[in-house]
Scaffold this motif. Structure first.
Motif, PDB file in Angstrom:
ATOM      1  N   ALA A  51       0.827  -1.209   0.000  1.00 31.58           N
ATOM      2  CA  ALA A  51       0.000   0.000   0.000  1.00 31.58           C
ATOM      3  C   ALA A  51       0.863   1.262   0.000  1.00 31.58           C
ATOM      4  O   ALA A  51       0.583   2.216  -0.734  1.00 31.58           O
ATOM      5  N   GLU A  52       1.920   1.266   0.816  1.00 31.10           N
ATOM      6  CA  GLU A  52       2.813   2.431   0.867  1.00 31.10           C
ATOM      7  C   GLU A  52       3.486   2.670  -0.480  1.00 31.10           C
ATOM      8  O   GLU A  52       3.591   3.810  -0.941  1.00 31.10           O
ATOM      9  N   GLN A  53       3.930   1.618  -1.120  1.00 30.24           N
ATOM     10  CA  GLN A  53       4.579   1.746  -2.425  1.00 30.24           C
ATOM     11  C   GLN A  53       3.587   2.194  -3.494  1.00 30.24           C
ATOM     12  O   GLN A  53       3.942   2.959  -4.379  1.00 30.24           O
ATOM     13  N   HIS A  54       2.362   1.738  -3.382  1.00 31.80           N
ATOM     14  CA  HIS A  54       1.350   2.064  -4.387  1.00 31.80           C
ATOM     15  C   HIS A  54       1.062   3.566  -4.451  1.00 31.80           C
ATOM     16  O   HIS A  54       0.885   4.112  -5.537  1.00 31.80           O
ATOM     17  N   VAL A  55       0.996   4.225  -3.298  1.00 35.68           N
ATOM     18  CA  VAL A  55       0.677   5.662  -3.288  1.00 35.68           C
ATOM     19  C   VAL A  55       1.850   6.527  -2.832  1.00 35.68           C
ATOM     20  O   VAL A  55       1.691   7.728  -2.647  1.00 35.68           O
ATOM     21  N   ASN A  56       3.021   5.889  -2.674  1.00 43.84           N
ATOM     22  CA  ASN A  56       4.228   6.613  -2.265  1.00 43.84           C
ATOM     23  C   ASN A  56       3.990   7.413  -0.981  1.00 43.84           C
ATOM     24  O   ASN A  56       4.120   8.629  -0.950  1.00 43.84           O
ATOM     25  N   ALA A  62      -4.188   0.287   9.648  1.00 42.24           N
ATOM     26  CA  ALA A  62      -4.462  -0.893   8.818  1.00 42.24           C
ATOM     27  C   ALA A  62      -5.441  -1.799   9.539  1.00 42.24           C
ATOM     28  O   ALA A  62      -5.408  -1.913  10.764  1.00 42.24           O
ATOM     29  N   GLU A  63      -6.331  -2.429   8.751  1.00 40.55           N
ATOM     30  CA  GLU A  63      -7.315  -3.356   9.290  1.00 40.55           C
ATOM     31  C   GLU A  63      -7.418  -4.570   8.382  1.00 40.55           C
ATOM     32  O   GLU A  63      -7.166  -4.474   7.184  1.00 40.55           O
ATOM     33  N   TYR A  64      -7.790  -5.675   8.975  1.00 40.39           N
ATOM     34  CA  TYR A  64      -8.039  -6.908   8.223  1.00 40.39           C
ATOM     35  C   TYR A  64      -9.540  -7.104   8.229  1.00 40.39           C
ATOM     36  O   TYR A  64     -10.160  -7.154   9.293  1.00 40.39           O
ATOM     37  N   GLU A  65     -10.165  -7.177   7.045  1.00 36.50           N
ATOM     38  CA  GLU A  65     -11.613  -7.234   7.025  1.00 36.50           C
ATOM     39  C   GLU A  65     -12.158  -8.084   5.894  1.00 36.50           C
ATOM     40  O   GLU A  65     -11.498  -8.295   4.878  1.00 36.50           O
ATOM     41  N   GLN A  66     -13.368  -8.551   6.111  1.00 25.51           N
ATOM     42  CA  GLN A  66     -14.088  -9.343   5.114  1.00 25.51           C
ATOM     43  C   GLN A  66     -14.695  -8.392   4.083  1.00 25.51           C
ATOM     44  O   GLN A  66     -15.313  -7.411   4.441  1.00 25.51           O
ATOM     45  N   THR A  69     -15.527  -9.929  -1.955  1.00 27.85           N
ATOM     46  CA  THR A  69     -14.735 -10.886  -2.735  1.00 27.85           C
ATOM     47  C   THR A  69     -13.794 -11.726  -1.880  1.00 27.85           C
ATOM     48  O   THR A  69     -13.055 -12.549  -2.405  1.00 27.85           O
ATOM     49  N   GLY A  70     -13.785 -11.527  -0.576  1.00 28.08           N
ATOM     50  CA  GLY A  70     -12.904 -12.285   0.311  1.00 28.08           C
ATOM     51  C   GLY A  70     -12.230 -11.375   1.327  1.00 28.08           C
ATOM     52  O   GLY A  70     -12.604 -10.224   1.500  1.00 28.08           O
ATOM     53  N   TRP A  71     -11.212 -11.902   1.977  1.00 31.65           N
ATOM     54  CA  TRP A  71     -10.499 -11.137   3.001  1.00 31.65           C
ATOM     55  C   TRP A  71      -9.478 -10.211   2.360  1.00 31.65           C
ATOM     56  O   TRP A  71      -8.833 -10.569   1.384  1.00 31.65           O
ATOM     57  N   ALA A  72      -9.348  -9.011   2.952  1.00 34.65           N
ATOM     58  CA  ALA A  72      -8.402  -8.020   2.441  1.00 34.65           C
ATOM     59  C   ALA A  72      -7.918  -7.149   3.582  1.00 34.65           C
ATOM     60  O   ALA A  72      -8.549  -7.059   4.638  1.00 34.65           O
ATOM     61  N   TYR A  73      -6.780  -6.534   3.350  1.00 33.47           N
ATOM     62  CA  TYR A  73      -6.261  -5.535   4.279  1.00 33.47           C
ATOM     63  C   TYR A  73      -6.703  -4.168   3.782  1.00 33.47           C
ATOM     64  O   TYR A  73      -6.589  -3.867   2.596  1.00 33.47           O
ATOM     65  N   ASP A  74      -7.227  -3.355   4.674  1.00 35.34           N
ATOM     66  CA  ASP A  74      -7.595  -1.982   4.345  1.00 35.34           C
ATOM     67  C   ASP A  74      -6.553  -1.099   5.017  1.00 35.34           C
ATOM     68  O   ASP A  74      -6.496  -1.019   6.247  1.00 35.34           O
ATOM     69  N   VAL A  75      -5.718  -0.464   4.217  1.00 37.53           N
ATOM     70  CA  VAL A  75      -4.604   0.317   4.741  1.00 37.53           C
ATOM     71  C   VAL A  75      -4.835   1.792   4.414  1.00 37.53           C
ATOM     72  O   VAL A  75      -5.070   2.145   3.267  1.00 37.53           O
ATOM     73  N   GLU A  76      -4.781   2.633   5.428  1.00 35.15           N
ATOM     74  CA  GLU A  76      -4.892   4.068   5.245  1.00 35.15           C
ATOM     75  C   GLU A  76      -3.476   4.625   5.146  1.00 35.15           C
ATOM     76  O   GLU A  76      -2.650   4.416   6.038  1.00 35.15           O
ATOM     77  N   VAL A  77      -3.195   5.305   4.028  1.00 40.32           N
ATOM     78  CA  VAL A  77      -1.833   5.780   3.756  1.00 40.32           C
ATOM     79  C   VAL A  77      -1.841   7.286   3.537  1.00 40.32           C
ATOM     80  O   VAL A  77      -2.632   7.797   2.742  1.00 40.32           O
ATOM     81  N   ALA A  78      -0.950   7.981   4.240  1.00 39.80           N
ATOM     82  CA  ALA A  78      -0.783   9.420   4.059  1.00 39.80           C
ATOM     83  C   ALA A  78       0.324   9.648   3.037  1.00 39.80           C
ATOM     84  O   ALA A  78       1.410   9.087   3.134  1.00 39.80           O
ATOM     85  N   SER A  79       0.020  10.482   2.037  1.00 46.34           N
ATOM     86  CA  SER A  79       0.991  10.828   1.002  1.00 46.34           C
ATOM     87  C   SER A  79       0.911  12.329   0.795  1.00 46.34           C
ATOM     88  O   SER A  79      -0.041  12.826   0.180  1.00 46.34           O
ATOM     89  N   GLY A  80       1.880  13.044   1.341  1.00 47.10           N
ATOM     90  CA  GLY A  80       1.819  14.500   1.293  1.00 47.10           C
ATOM     91  C   GLY A  80       0.634  14.975   2.105  1.00 47.10           C
ATOM     92  O   GLY A  80       0.433  14.559   3.239  1.00 47.10           O
ATOM     93  N   ALA A  81      -0.197  15.827   1.509  1.00 44.69           N
ATOM     94  CA  ALA A  81      -1.388  16.342   2.192  1.00 44.69           C
ATOM     95  C   ALA A  81      -2.604  15.448   1.959  1.00 44.69           C
ATOM     96  O   ALA A  81      -3.686  15.734   2.456  1.00 44.69           O
ATOM     97  N   ASN A  82      -2.434  14.377   1.219  1.00 40.41           N
ATOM     98  CA  ASN A  82      -3.551  13.481   0.882  1.00 40.41           C
ATOM     99  C   ASN A  82      -3.500  12.200   1.694  1.00 40.41           C
ATOM    100  O   ASN A  82      -2.438  11.752   2.121  1.00 40.41           O
ATOM    101  N   VAL A  83      -4.678  11.613   1.867  1.00 41.40           N
ATOM    102  CA  VAL A  83      -4.792  10.317   2.541  1.00 41.40           C
ATOM    103  C   VAL A  83      -5.557   9.387   1.609  1.00 41.40           C
ATOM    104  O   VAL A  83      -6.564   9.774   1.009  1.00 41.40           O
ATOM    105  N   PHE A  84      -5.059   8.156   1.476  1.00 41.38           N
ATOM    106  CA  PHE A  84      -5.669   7.178   0.581  1.00 41.38           C
ATOM    107  C   PHE A  84      -6.086   5.942   1.365  1.00 41.38           C
ATOM    108  O   PHE A  84      -5.377   5.505   2.269  1.00 41.38           O
ATOM    109  N   ILE A  99      -8.356   4.644  -3.146  1.00 37.28           N
ATOM    110  CA  ILE A  99      -9.281   5.774  -3.239  1.00 37.28           C
ATOM    111  C   ILE A  99      -8.803   6.882  -2.312  1.00 37.28           C
ATOM    112  O   ILE A  99      -8.474   6.618  -1.150  1.00 37.28           O
ATOM    113  N   GLN A 100      -8.771   8.103  -2.844  1.00 37.50           N
ATOM    114  CA  GLN A 100      -8.402   9.222  -1.986  1.00 37.50           C
ATOM    115  C   GLN A 100      -9.481   9.401  -0.937  1.00 37.50           C
ATOM    116  O   GLN A 100     -10.669   9.463  -1.252  1.00 37.50           O
TER     117      GLN A 100
END
Length: 111
Positions: A51-56, A62-66, A69-84, A99-100
């Motif tokens: 996730a960090e590499q994807h949005v630099n 981070a959360e692990y959730e259903q 389509t299945g289990w996934a990690y939902d990671v909130e990433v800060a990049s500059g003034a934006n959060v994804f 998604i921003q």
């Protein structure tokens, strides 16, 4: 008088049973979610790195959730003034979506 006391007692017992059943269901659901992460093919660290590499940026949560389509990690990433919000597949580590993030209701409450 005894009839009303008996009715009140039965109502209290039924209410207690309902609350106990709800607490058991909620607790077992939380336990199932926590134990499900053991089945993930990639680790939380790997998902955060993807996730960090994807949005630099840097992960802040981070959360692990259903998902549908299945289990996934939902990671909130800060990049500059934006959060994804970046979703990472728990089986293969691919980024499913990015998604921003807009201000959450929790964010507005603290301002």
């Amino acid at each position: 008088m005894f009839r009303y006391t008996k009715t009140a007692l039965v109502a209290a017992i039924l209410a207690s049973a309902s609350v106990a059943g709800y607490a058991t269901t909620t607790a077992s659901s939380a336990e199932n979610d926590a134990s499900a992460i053991g089945n993930a093919k990639i680790s939380l660290i790997q998902a955060i790195t993807a996730a960090e590499q994807h949005v630099n940026g840097k992960a802040v949560q981070a959360e692990y959730e259903q998902t549908k389509t299945g289990w996934a990690y939902d990671v909130e990433v800060a990049s500059g003034a934006n959060v994804f919000d970046v979703s990472v597949d728990a089986n293969n580590g691919t980024v499913l979506s990015s998604i921003q993030d807009t201000a959450d209701s929790e964010d507005r409450a603290t301002r």
